[in-house]
Design a protein around this motif. Structure first.
Motif, PDB file in Angstrom:
ATOM      1  N   LEU A 154      28.371  22.432 -49.317  1.00 47.94           N
ATOM      2  CA  LEU A 154      27.110  21.787 -48.986  1.00 47.94           C
ATOM      3  C   LEU A 154      27.292  20.283 -49.145  1.00 47.94           C
ATOM      4  N   TYR A 208      21.053  20.583 -46.920  1.00 47.52           N
ATOM      5  CA  TYR A 208      20.510  20.017 -48.151  1.00 47.52           C
ATOM      6  C   TYR A 208      19.055  19.587 -47.981  1.00 47.52           C
ATOM      7  N   LYS A 213      31.468  23.099 -54.569  1.00 46.82           N
ATOM      8  CA  LYS A 213      30.424  22.085 -54.524  1.00 46.82           C
ATOM      9  C   LYS A 213      30.906  20.659 -54.726  1.00 46.82           C
ATOM     10  N   LEU A 237      26.222  16.677 -49.695  1.00 44.97           N
ATOM     11  CA  LEU A 237      25.093  16.003 -50.332  1.00 44.97           C
ATOM     12  C   LEU A 237      24.953  14.575 -49.800  1.00 44.97           C
TER      13      LEU A 237
END
Length: 294
Positions: free
Chosen positions: A210, A242, A159, A212
Motif C-alpha cells: 500500500l 490509501y 508495508k 502511502l
C-alpha cells in the motif's frame, strides 16, 4: 490444549502473556478466535475475487496499530464474536458452498494455533478450495512453519522498508527485518504464484504494498528488495487505495490521499526493475476501499 497461548510468541512482539489465563498482549486477542465478518468479498485482486468472490473471514484484533487502518473497528477495537475450531470449520465450508473461490483468512496472525485445527477439520469434511493467508507480514517464522501444508496462497502486505514510518504510523519496531524474513519463508513454502486456466490463483506468493502519501522512496525500496531477493516472476499488487481515516489526522504528512503523480512514480519504478507480474489500481480505488460496515 493450546500451549502456545500460555506464553504467547505468535508474532515478532513475543509478548509472552498467558492468554489462557486471560492475559492480553499488544494485540489484545484472547484464548478463542474472534471473527467480525465472513463474506464473499469482491474487492481483492482479480485472481482472488474472480467472478464469485473470495471467501473472506475477517479476524478481530491485530499485532500492528496502523494509524490509517481501514478496519480499525475490528483490528483496534476488537469487534466480533468468539468461535470454536468447529465453528470456524463450518464457516469455511459454508463459504465454499456459497461459491467462494478460496478461503481468505484476513489478519489471522494472533490465532494460528487455533485456525490450523479448523482448517484440518474443514479439509476432512470436504474443503477443497485454496486457503489464502492475508496478513501484514509481521509474522514469526515458527507460526508460519506451523501452517505449512495448510495454506496455499500467502498474501502479505509488505508495508514499510524503513524503521521510522513503521514506528510512527504502525507502532511496529523492527518491522522490515521481521517482515522480509517472513516473506522469504512464505516463498519457501508455496513458491511463485500459479494461476489456473480461468486466471484464478491456485498456489503461491502474492505480495501487496500500500503506497502511502509522501512515501514514494520507501515504496521503491520495498520493490527493490523484492527484485533482489525473490524470483522476477513474483507477483506484486501495488495499491493506491490509501484513505486518511481513523487516526491519520494526527499525522499531517499522511492526512491526505495519494496523488496520481506519487503512484505513477512507484509504477514506473516497478517497470524499471524488470519485475514481470503485477496488479495496479485506478486512483478511484481509495473511495471504493473504505467499507464502513464493520
Amino acid at each position: 490444549m493450546y500451549p502456545a497461548l500460555e506464553d504467547c510468541r505468535l508474532c515478532p512482539r513475543a509478548c509472552g502473556v498467558n492468554r489462557l489465563a486471560g492475559e492480553k498482549g499488544f494485540c489484545r486477542a484472547g484464548a478463542q478466535p474472534r471473527v467480525a465478518l465472513a463474506t464473499l468479498h469482491q474487492w481483492e485482486e482479480p485472481c482472488l475475487s474472480g467472478s464469485r468472490g473470495s471467501g473472506a473471514v475477517f479476524f478481530s484484533h491485530c499485532n500492528m496499530r496502523c494509524a490509517f487502518c481501514q478496519n480499525y473497528r475490528i483490528s483496534w477495537q476488537g469487534r466480533g464474536r468468539e468461535m470454536t475450531a468447529a465453528d470456524l470449520a463450518a464457516t469455511f465450508l459454508d463459504l465454499q458452498q456459497q461459491g467462494a473461490h478460496n478461503i481468505n483468512l484476513v489478519s489471522a496472525t494472533p490465532y494460528t494455533p487455533l485456525v490450523a485445527p479448523a482448517l484440518r477439520q474443514a479439509r476432512n469434511k470436504g474443503l477443497k478450495i485454496p486457503v489464502v493467508y492475508n496478513c501484514n507480514a509481521y509474522e514469526s517464522l515458527d507460526s508460519l512453519r506451523s501452517l505449512e501444508g495448510l495454506v496455499d496462497i500467502y498474501l502479505p502486505d509488505l508495508k514499510y522498508a524503513d524503521e521510522e514510518p513503521a514506528r510512527r504510523y504502525s507502532q511496529t519496531p523492527g518491522y522490515f527485518a521481521a517482515a522480509t524474513a517472513a516473506v522469504l519463508e512464505m516463498q519457501r513454502q508455496v513458491g511463485v504464484l500459479t494461476l489456473d486456466t480461468n486466471g484464478l490463483a491456485r498456489r503461491g506468493l502474492l505480495i501487496r504494498h500500500l503506497v502511502l502519501p509522501g512515501q514514494v522512496e520507501g515504496a521503491c525500496r520495498v520493490l527493490a528488495w523484492v527484485r533482489a531477493n525473490l524470483p522476477r516472476e513474483t507477483f506484486l499488487s501495488i495499491m493506491a487505495q490509501y484513505v486518511p481515516i481513523w487516526r491519520a489526522e494526527g499525522f499531517p504528512e499522511i492526512n491526505r490521499c495519494l496523488t496520481p503523480g506519487e503512484y505513477e512514480q512507484v509504477l514506473d519504478y516497478f517497470d524499471s526493475l524488470g519485475l514481470e507480474n503485477g496488479y495496479c489500481q485506478e486512483m478511484e480505488a481509495a473511495a471504493e476501499a473504505y467499507i464502513p460496515s464493520f
